[in-house]
Design a protein around this motif. Sequence first.
Motif, PDB file in Angstrom:
ATOM      1  N   LYS A  32     128.209   8.019 -16.421  1.00  0.00           N
ATOM      2  CA  LYS A  32     127.616   9.607 -16.418  1.00  0.00           C
ATOM      3  C   LYS A  32     126.094   9.237 -16.511  1.00  0.00           C
ATOM      4  O   LYS A  32     125.604   9.983 -15.557  1.00  0.00           O
ATOM      5  CB  LYS A  32     127.821  10.039 -17.763  1.00  0.00           C
ATOM      6  N   GLU A  33     125.443   8.145 -16.975  1.00  0.00           N
ATOM      7  CA  GLU A  33     124.180   8.046 -16.766  1.00  0.00           C
ATOM      8  C   GLU A  33     123.734   7.831 -15.390  1.00  0.00           C
ATOM      9  O   GLU A  33     122.699   8.413 -14.918  1.00  0.00           O
ATOM     10  CB  GLU A  33     123.657   6.899 -17.752  1.00  0.00           C
ATOM     11  N   CYS A  34     124.447   7.113 -14.803  1.00  0.00           N
ATOM     12  CA  CYS A  34     124.335   6.721 -13.311  1.00  0.00           C
ATOM     13  C   CYS A  34     124.425   8.119 -12.548  1.00  0.00           C
ATOM     14  O   CYS A  34     123.353   8.398 -11.500  1.00  0.00           O
ATOM     15  CB  CYS A  34     125.298   5.690 -12.814  1.00  0.00           C
ATOM     16  N   TYR A  39     121.851  12.701  -8.960  1.00  0.00           N
ATOM     17  CA  TYR A  39     121.429  14.103  -8.879  1.00  0.00           C
ATOM     18  C   TYR A  39     120.009  14.415  -9.048  1.00  0.00           C
ATOM     19  O   TYR A  39     119.272  15.065  -8.324  1.00  0.00           O
ATOM     20  CB  TYR A  39     122.408  15.017  -9.737  1.00  0.00           C
ATOM     21  N   GLU A  40     119.423  13.903 -10.038  1.00  0.00           N
ATOM     22  CA  GLU A  40     117.849  14.249 -10.482  1.00  0.00           C
ATOM     23  C   GLU A  40     117.096  13.634  -9.348  1.00  0.00           C
ATOM     24  O   GLU A  40     116.174  14.397  -8.923  1.00  0.00           O
ATOM     25  CB  GLU A  40     117.681  13.985 -11.905  1.00  0.00           C
ATOM     26  N   TYR A  41     117.498  12.373  -8.944  1.00  0.00           N
ATOM     27  CA  TYR A  41     116.406  11.528  -8.253  1.00  0.00           C
ATOM     28  C   TYR A  41     116.652  12.331  -6.909  1.00  0.00           C
ATOM     29  O   TYR A  41     115.700  12.510  -5.999  1.00  0.00           O
ATOM     30  CB  TYR A  41     117.130  10.300  -7.950  1.00  0.00           C
ATOM     31  N   LEU A  62     122.920  11.369  -0.365  1.00  0.00           N
ATOM     32  CA  LEU A  62     124.127  10.715  -1.084  1.00  0.00           C
ATOM     33  C   LEU A  62     123.887   9.745  -1.865  1.00  0.00           C
ATOM     34  O   LEU A  62     122.890   8.878  -1.855  1.00  0.00           O
ATOM     35  CB  LEU A  62     125.109  10.370   0.094  1.00  0.00           C
ATOM     36  N   PHE A  63     124.701   9.476  -2.893  1.00  0.00           N
ATOM     37  CA  PHE A  63     124.494   8.239  -3.795  1.00  0.00           C
ATOM     38  C   PHE A  63     126.074   7.744  -4.334  1.00  0.00           C
ATOM     39  O   PHE A  63     126.984   8.641  -4.151  1.00  0.00           O
ATOM     40  CB  PHE A  63     123.749   8.590  -4.882  1.00  0.00           C
ATOM     41  N   GLU A  64     126.070   6.545  -4.560  1.00  0.00           N
ATOM     42  CA  GLU A  64     127.252   6.064  -5.170  1.00  0.00           C
ATOM     43  C   GLU A  64     126.830   5.408  -6.637  1.00  0.00           C
ATOM     44  O   GLU A  64     125.810   4.772  -6.320  1.00  0.00           O
ATOM     45  CB  GLU A  64     128.086   5.189  -4.289  1.00  0.00           C
ATOM     46  N   CYS A  65     127.630   5.187  -7.497  1.00  0.00           N
ATOM     47  CA  CYS A  65     127.459   4.473  -8.632  1.00  0.00           C
ATOM     48  C   CYS A  65     128.561   3.344  -8.382  1.00  0.00           C
ATOM     49  O   CYS A  65     129.946   3.469  -8.875  1.00  0.00           O
ATOM     50  CB  CYS A  65     127.700   5.293  -9.703  1.00  0.00           C
ATOM     51  N   ARG A  66     128.222   2.189  -8.098  1.00  0.00           N
ATOM     52  CA  ARG A  66     128.837   0.928  -8.081  1.00  0.00           C
ATOM     53  C   ARG A  66     129.219   0.252  -9.467  1.00  0.00           C
ATOM     54  O   ARG A  66     128.202  -0.164 -10.025  1.00  0.00           O
ATOM     55  CB  ARG A  66     128.430  -0.081  -7.468  1.00  0.00           C
TER      56      ARG A  66
END
Length: 71
Positions: A32-34, A39-41, A62-66
């Motif tokens: 959740k923090e990631c 989204y904010e970044y 786009l981003f992913e939280c690995r």
Amino acid sequence: MSKFMIVMYMCSAIAQQCIQADNPQLIFDSYKECAIHGYEYSARVLTNMSKEDVNSYRTTILFECREEATT
């Protein structure tokens, strides 16, 4: 307990290409923090880009939280 590392990509819908964005190697205690950071970044990056660049390249972030296993 798992930790999560964010990986960001800047993409052009026109060129249909993404490149990995320069971002610090951040580690988060939860998915959740990631995700919230991603989204904010993303919003900050798009806000700081010129209107012309975003519109002409149809820029998306786009981003992913690995997940990183910890011991």
